[in-house]
Design a protein around this motif. Structure first.
Motif, PDB file in Angstrom:
ATOM      1  N   ASN A  11       0.788  -1.231   0.011  1.00 15.01           N
ATOM      2  CA  ASN A  11       0.052  -0.200  -0.069  1.00 15.01           C
ATOM      3  C   ASN A  11       0.840   1.420   0.009  1.00 15.01           C
ATOM      4  N   LEU A  12       1.930   1.178   0.970  1.00  9.98           N
ATOM      5  CA  LEU A  12       2.862   2.360   1.024  1.00  9.98           C
ATOM      6  C   LEU A  12       3.451   2.622  -0.565  1.00  9.98           C
ATOM      7  N   LEU A  13       3.970   1.490  -1.071  1.00 11.93           N
ATOM      8  CA  LEU A  13       4.774   1.534  -2.301  1.00 11.93           C
ATOM      9  C   LEU A  13       3.771   2.325  -3.405  1.00 11.93           C
ATOM     10  N   TYR A  14       2.474   1.805  -3.615  1.00 16.05           N
ATOM     11  CA  TYR A  14       1.354   2.352  -4.232  1.00 16.05           C
ATOM     12  C   TYR A  14       1.134   3.571  -4.046  1.00 16.05           C
ATOM     13  N   LEU A  15       0.882   4.019  -2.834  1.00 20.41           N
ATOM     14  CA  LEU A  15       0.753   5.438  -2.497  1.00 20.41           C
ATOM     15  C   LEU A  15       1.810   6.528  -2.804  1.00 20.41           C
ATOM     16  N   ILE A  16       3.066   6.082  -2.568  1.00 17.11           N
ATOM     17  CA  ILE A  16       4.387   6.939  -3.015  1.00 17.11           C
ATOM     18  C   ILE A  16       4.295   7.209  -4.317  1.00 17.11           C
ATOM     19  N   GLU A  17       4.147   6.011  -5.312  1.00 14.34           N
ATOM     20  CA  GLU A  17       4.236   6.114  -6.663  1.00 14.34           C
ATOM     21  C   GLU A  17       3.158   6.788  -7.288  1.00 14.34           C
ATOM     22  N   TYR A  18       1.866   6.874  -6.783  1.00 12.92           N
ATOM     23  CA  TYR A  18       0.900   7.579  -7.150  1.00 12.92           C
ATOM     24  C   TYR A  18       0.833   8.811  -7.093  1.00 12.92           C
ATOM     25  N   PHE A  19       1.289   9.524  -5.748  1.00 17.60           N
ATOM     26  CA  PHE A  19       1.603  10.812  -5.528  1.00 17.60           C
ATOM     27  C   PHE A  19       2.783  11.426  -6.637  1.00 17.60           C
ATOM     28  N   GLU A  20       3.772  10.584  -6.816  1.00 18.65           N
ATOM     29  CA  GLU A  20       4.854  11.256  -7.526  1.00 18.65           C
ATOM     30  C   GLU A  20       4.449  11.108  -8.951  1.00 18.65           C
ATOM     31  N   VAL A  21       3.617  10.479  -9.367  1.00 16.13           N
ATOM     32  CA  VAL A  21       3.133  10.622 -10.898  1.00 16.13           C
ATOM     33  C   VAL A  21       1.948  11.379 -11.113  1.00 16.13           C
ATOM     34  N   ASN A  22       0.937  11.515 -10.141  1.00 14.37           N
ATOM     35  CA  ASN A  22      -0.104  12.364 -10.527  1.00 14.37           C
ATOM     36  C   ASN A  22      -0.737  13.361  -9.676  1.00 14.37           C
ATOM     37  N   ILE A  23       0.294  13.443  -8.424  1.00 14.76           N
ATOM     38  CA  ILE A  23      -0.018  14.643  -7.656  1.00 14.76           C
ATOM     39  C   ILE A  23       1.251  15.216  -7.039  1.00 14.76           C
ATOM     40  N   PRO A  24       2.132  15.643  -7.872  1.00 18.14           N
ATOM     41  CA  PRO A  24       3.612  15.715  -7.501  1.00 18.14           C
ATOM     42  C   PRO A  24       3.619  17.049  -6.480  1.00 18.14           C
ATOM     43  N   LYS A  25       2.640  17.537  -6.418  1.00 18.48           N
ATOM     44  CA  LYS A  25       2.504  19.084  -5.713  1.00 18.48           C
ATOM     45  C   LYS A  25       2.423  18.557  -3.742  1.00 18.48           C
ATOM     46  N   ILE A  26       2.091  17.317  -3.713  1.00 20.23           N
ATOM     47  CA  ILE A  26       1.914  16.739  -2.465  1.00 20.23           C
ATOM     48  C   ILE A  26       2.955  15.729  -2.231  1.00 20.23           C
ATOM     49  N   LYS A  27       3.861  16.060  -1.377  1.00 15.72           N
ATOM     50  CA  LYS A  27       5.270  15.183  -1.219  1.00 15.72           C
ATOM     51  C   LYS A  27       4.760  14.245  -0.136  1.00 15.72           C
ATOM     52  N   VAL A  28       5.180  12.917  -0.291  1.00 16.63           N
ATOM     53  CA  VAL A  28       5.176  11.759   0.754  1.00 16.63           C
ATOM     54  C   VAL A  28       6.364  11.855   1.639  1.00 16.63           C
ATOM     55  N   ILE A  29       6.253  11.767   2.657  1.00 16.54           N
ATOM     56  CA  ILE A  29       7.119  11.512   3.804  1.00 16.54           C
ATOM     57  C   ILE A  29       7.347  10.002   4.329  1.00 16.54           C
ATOM     58  N   LYS A  30       8.049   9.325   3.415  1.00 13.42           N
ATOM     59  CA  LYS A  30       8.231   7.973   3.555  1.00 13.42           C
ATOM     60  C   LYS A  30       8.424   7.525   4.956  1.00 13.42           C
ATOM     61  N   PRO A  31       7.330   6.826   5.687  1.00  8.68           N
ATOM     62  CA  PRO A  31       7.731   6.094   7.055  1.00  8.68           C
ATOM     63  C   PRO A  31       8.516   4.674   6.966  1.00  8.68           C
ATOM     64  N   GLU A  32       9.064   4.754   8.125  1.00  9.62           N
ATOM     65  CA  GLU A  32       9.826   3.574   8.162  1.00  9.62           C
ATOM     66  C   GLU A  32       9.223   2.471   8.980  1.00  9.62           C
ATOM     67  N   GLY A  33       8.167   2.898   9.713  1.00 13.29           N
ATOM     68  CA  GLY A  33       7.400   2.152  10.556  1.00 13.29           C
ATOM     69  C   GLY A  33       5.849   2.858  10.727  1.00 13.29           C
ATOM     70  N   SER A  34       4.853   2.153  11.029  1.00 20.55           N
ATOM     71  CA  SER A  34       3.426   2.428  11.332  1.00 20.55           C
ATOM     72  C   SER A  34       2.785   2.604   9.847  1.00 20.55           C
ATOM     73  N   TYR A  35       1.480   2.647  10.216  1.00 20.13           N
ATOM     74  CA  TYR A  35       0.551   2.745   9.081  1.00 20.13           C
ATOM     75  C   TYR A  35      -0.140   4.038   8.806  1.00 20.13           C
ATOM     76  N   MET A  36       0.559   5.203   9.446  1.00 17.43           N
ATOM     77  CA  MET A  36      -0.008   6.617   9.299  1.00 17.43           C
ATOM     78  C   MET A  36       1.082   7.226   8.469  1.00 17.43           C
ATOM     79  N   VAL A  37       0.840   7.867   7.292  1.00 15.22           N
ATOM     80  CA  VAL A  37       1.846   8.592   6.623  1.00 15.22           C
ATOM     81  C   VAL A  37       1.664  10.174   6.570  1.00 15.22           C
ATOM     82  N   TRP A  38       2.609  10.688   6.570  1.00 14.13           N
ATOM     83  CA  TRP A  38       2.738  12.229   6.693  1.00 14.13           C
ATOM     84  C   TRP A  38       2.844  12.709   5.163  1.00 14.13           C
ATOM     85  N   LEU A  39       1.959  13.562   4.911  1.00 11.24           N
ATOM     86  CA  LEU A  39       1.994  14.001   3.630  1.00 11.24           C
ATOM     87  C   LEU A  39       2.229  15.716   3.589  1.00 11.24           C
ATOM     88  N   ASP A  40       3.338  16.212   2.967  1.00  9.21           N
ATOM     89  CA  ASP A  40       3.582  17.676   2.844  1.00  9.21           C
ATOM     90  C   ASP A  40       3.073  18.407   1.575  1.00  9.21           C
TER      91      ASP A  40
END
Length: 385
Positions: free
Chosen positions: A293-322
């Motif tokens: 899910n995390l990989l899908y989310l990262i790739e989706y934002f990079e390709v489709n919503i580059p204005k929002i940056k993913v802070i890639k988590p090392e743990g937990s299922y909560m993801v911080w978005l810039d």
């Protein structure tokens, strides 16, 4: 198993039913849209069939499940007498604050930080001190110089959250050692909230703070739970690991005053034991699914919503978005996601000043729900470009 869509509307879910709007996709509150491990459900049904729910001794089997879990997962041999409990993580932290500090005392936390921690410190009459994490190229690092300068100014307690919430950082052994050296130097008690420690991604390792050295163990209390890893938040059961006998006696005295030591919830005991004793295979599958899910989310934002940056988590299922490139203030950001995208997130301003312009999204859901939410966000962003 995790691809199954679980409908939680109408179940009194804080995450979903709080909005009273079936059009909203809820991705804020930190629980999972997955069924808990079958072993836990079976244990709860079995306990219910006893038909008696009076006061219950905490069994050796419960203690041994926790002890074995820590030995297997973290190579840390904890002792039965170190273990205590609380009715949830927040309650445990509040009891520690009340027991080990005085009104007006300074308590330091990393920033941005888990928002209830801010509330607990301020509402207990203590003074909040923040050590801002440094964000560079999508990665948060620790500012040890600022940390020590502030610690040295009569701080009494440090509340460590590891894995860190909301950034998802899993602190390294070297980082934890440096933290411990500074805290021990200035005699600052460490309360280590490790509730997200069960969900850590490949390439990273959760290290219980008190397991690093005897010196650190003597000056710390670990607060954890099976709740985040096994979706047992409604059991409201926290586990405290307190190797230092003096600290343990103080905490136990406080528990006696609250009566939490005597009236432990019988279902919480059954659920925690089953999770730690039989839940490892389920947890391994969960982490694999979350990583996808995390990989899908990262790739989706990079390709489709580059204005929002993913802070890639090392743990937990909560993801911080810039979201700062959207150039919205906090009210506008909330309106954008809630009204325009119809996706409910946790908004960064509640994590302190360092959280402004950010949002937190929960990826512990089926892939289809995640896809739909991201498509909604994409459509909302495209409509303002």
């Amino acid at each position: 198993m995790f691809d199954e869509k679980v409908t939680r509307l109408g179940t009194n879910s804080i995450k979903w039913d709080r909005y009273n709007n079936e059009d909203i996709i809820a991705m804020g509150t930190a629980d999972m849209d997955f069924m808990s491990p079958p072993s836990v459900t079976e244990a709860l049904i079995s306990r219910a069939k006893v038909g008696m729910f009076a006061y219950e001794l905490i069994s050796d089997s419960y203690y041994n499940a926790i002890i074995d879990w820590y030995a297997q997962m973290y190579n840390w041999n904890i002792k039965k007498e170190w273990l205590s409990s609380s009715p949830g993580i927040w309650a445990g932290i509040r009891i520690c604050i009340d027991s080990f500090t005085m009104p007006g005392d300074k308590i330091i936390v990393h920033s941005p930080t888990f928002h209830p921690i801010i509330d607990i410190i301020e509402q207990s009459g203590r003074s909040l001190v923040t050590n801002s994490l440094v964000l560079k190229d999508g990665y948060y690092s620790l500012d040890f110089e600022d940390f020590e300068n502030k610690i040295a100014n009569n701080v009494k307690m440090f509340i460590l959250i590891n894995p860190q919430n909301p950034s998802g950082r899993v602190f390294t052994n070297e980082e934890l050692i440096r933290i411990g050296e500074i805290c021990n130097k200035y005699k600052v008690l460490v309360i280590s909230d490790e509730v997200h420690g069960g969900v850590v991604f490949v390439g990273h390792k959760h290290i219980p703070y008190a397991s690093i050295s005897e010196e650190f163990a003597k000056n710390s209390i670990v607060i954890t739970a099976a709740s985040k890893a096994f979706n047992l938040q409604g059991m409201t059961h926290g586990i405290l690991i307190i190797p230092n006998k003096h600290l343990r006696n103080i905490y136990q005295t406080a528990l006696t005053g609250y009566d939490f030591d005597f009236a432990t919830n019988v279902f919480s005991l059954a659920a925690v034991e089953a999770a730690y004793r039989y839940g490892r295979p389920w947890l391994d599958e969960l982490i694999t699914y979350l990583q996808c899910n995390l990989l899908y989310l990262i790739e989706y934002f990079e390709v489709n919503i580059p204005k929002i940056k993913v802070i890639k988590p090392e743990g937990s299922y909560m993801v911080w978005l810039d979201c700062r490139e959207l150039k919205m203030n906090e009210d506008e950001l909330e309106t954008f996601f809630m009204i325009k995208a119809k996706v409910a997130l946790t908004f960064g301003s509640s994590f302190g000043k360092d959280g402004e312009g950010f949002v937190r999204i929960n990826i512990a859901c089926s892939r289809n729900i995640l896809k739909e939410a991201l498509e909604r966000i994409k459509g909302a962003v495209n409509s303002i470009i």
